[in-house]
Every structure is written in structure tokens, then in C-alpha cells.
Design an enzyme around this catalytic site. Structure first.
Site, PDB file in Angstrom:
ATOM      1  CE1 TYR A 180       1.010   0.643   4.384  1.00  0.00           C
ATOM      2  CE2 TYR A 180       0.452  -1.681   4.291  1.00  0.00           C
ATOM      3  CZ  TYR A 180       1.054  -0.622   4.939  1.00  0.00           C
ATOM      4  OH  TYR A 180       1.697  -0.828   6.128  1.00  0.00           O
ATOM      5  CB  THR A 208       7.649   3.239  -0.764  1.00  0.00           C
ATOM      6  OG1 THR A 208       8.096   2.249   0.161  1.00  0.00           O
ATOM      7  CG2 THR A 208       7.370   4.558  -0.054  1.00  0.00           C
ATOM      8  CG  LEU A 209       7.088  -2.424  -0.978  1.00  0.00           C
ATOM      9  CD1 LEU A 209       6.630  -3.446   0.053  1.00  0.00           C
ATOM     10  CD2 LEU A 209       8.317  -2.918  -1.728  1.00  0.00           C
ATOM     11  CD  GLU A 212       7.387  -2.474   4.286  1.00  0.00           C
ATOM     12  OE1 GLU A 212       7.392  -1.603   5.169  1.00  0.00           O
ATOM     13  OE2 GLU A 212       6.999  -2.241   3.142  1.00  0.00           O
TER      14      GLU A 212
END
Length: 122
Positions: A9, A11-12, A75
Site C-alpha cells: 500500500y 512505497t512498494l 519493512e
């Protein structure tokens, strides 16, 4: 490795720099989750916590263990000790089946709320 799905949801997502980590994964689509989250802005990336709102995610299918390891590292998620990481991996239902989603492990009281639930629409 058995295929594993991820619902991302921040920066990926496509268009953001960290999406490069998913270049060898299969993009399955963009969708809204069921109303079970709340999104906040940490600065240049978002945080999602449990709540009662929908968020926008991109769902990917990953078949390489190295990609999972790189996502967890980015993460700050420790699968063997979830409470110790910046995020923890939990499971969310998507239209493509169950997927891992990274949930913020910290307080959100000083963060800006993102009412759209879409990090691309601040």
C-alpha cells in the site's frame, strides 16, 4: 517455494522507488480492502493499523524466497518475533486470495491520518 501473495500500500506500489523489489513478482491487480484498516503518513511512507476503513493495495504474487526476505528487511518485519519489528506481517483477504500485508507496530498518535486510504492520493 510455494507462491505467496503480498498486498502492498505504500512505497512498494507501482510508481514508487521500492517497487523495484517486486520487479520479478507478478502484479495481480489494484483493489480496495474490506473496511479493516486505517492509514497514516509517517513522512515519506505510510503506516497501516487495524481499523474500520478500506485502503488501496496492489496485490503481487511472489515465487522467490529472496524477494520475501528483501520485503521483510525493507519493512523491518521479523516473522519469528513479530512484536519486535517496525511492521509485522499479517494476512488479509484479497480478490486473489490471502495475502501478507505489513501492519505498523508503533503508535500513530503523532502521525497524519490519510482519510482516502490511498497513499497515492494524499
Amino acid at each position: 517455494m510455494k507462491a505467496k501473495r503480498f498486498a502492498v500500500y505504500g512505497t512498494l506500489r507501482p510508481g514508487f522507488g521500492n517497487n523495484r523489489l517486486l520487479k520479478r513478482a507478478k502484479h495481480l491487480g489494484t483493489e480496495r480492502t474490506k473496511p479493516q484498516f486505517k492509514m497514516y503518513n509517517v513522512g515519506w511512507f505510510p503506516a497501516v493499523v487495524e481499523g474500520n476503513e478500506e485502503i488501496t493495495v496492489d496485490v503481487y504474487e511472489v515465487t522467490e524466497p529472496e524477494i520475501v526476505k528483501n520485503l521483510d528487511r525493507l519493512e523491518g518485519a521479523y516473522r519469528n518475533n513479530p512484536s519486535q519489528g517496525m511492521y509485522r506481517a499479517e494476512t488479509v483477504e484479497t480478490s486473489h486470495g490471502k495475502a501478507d500485508i505489513y501492519i505498523w507496530n508503533n503508535d500513530v498518535k503523532d502521525l497524519d491520518y490519510i482519510p482516502s486510504g490511498d497513499f497515492t492520493n494524499l
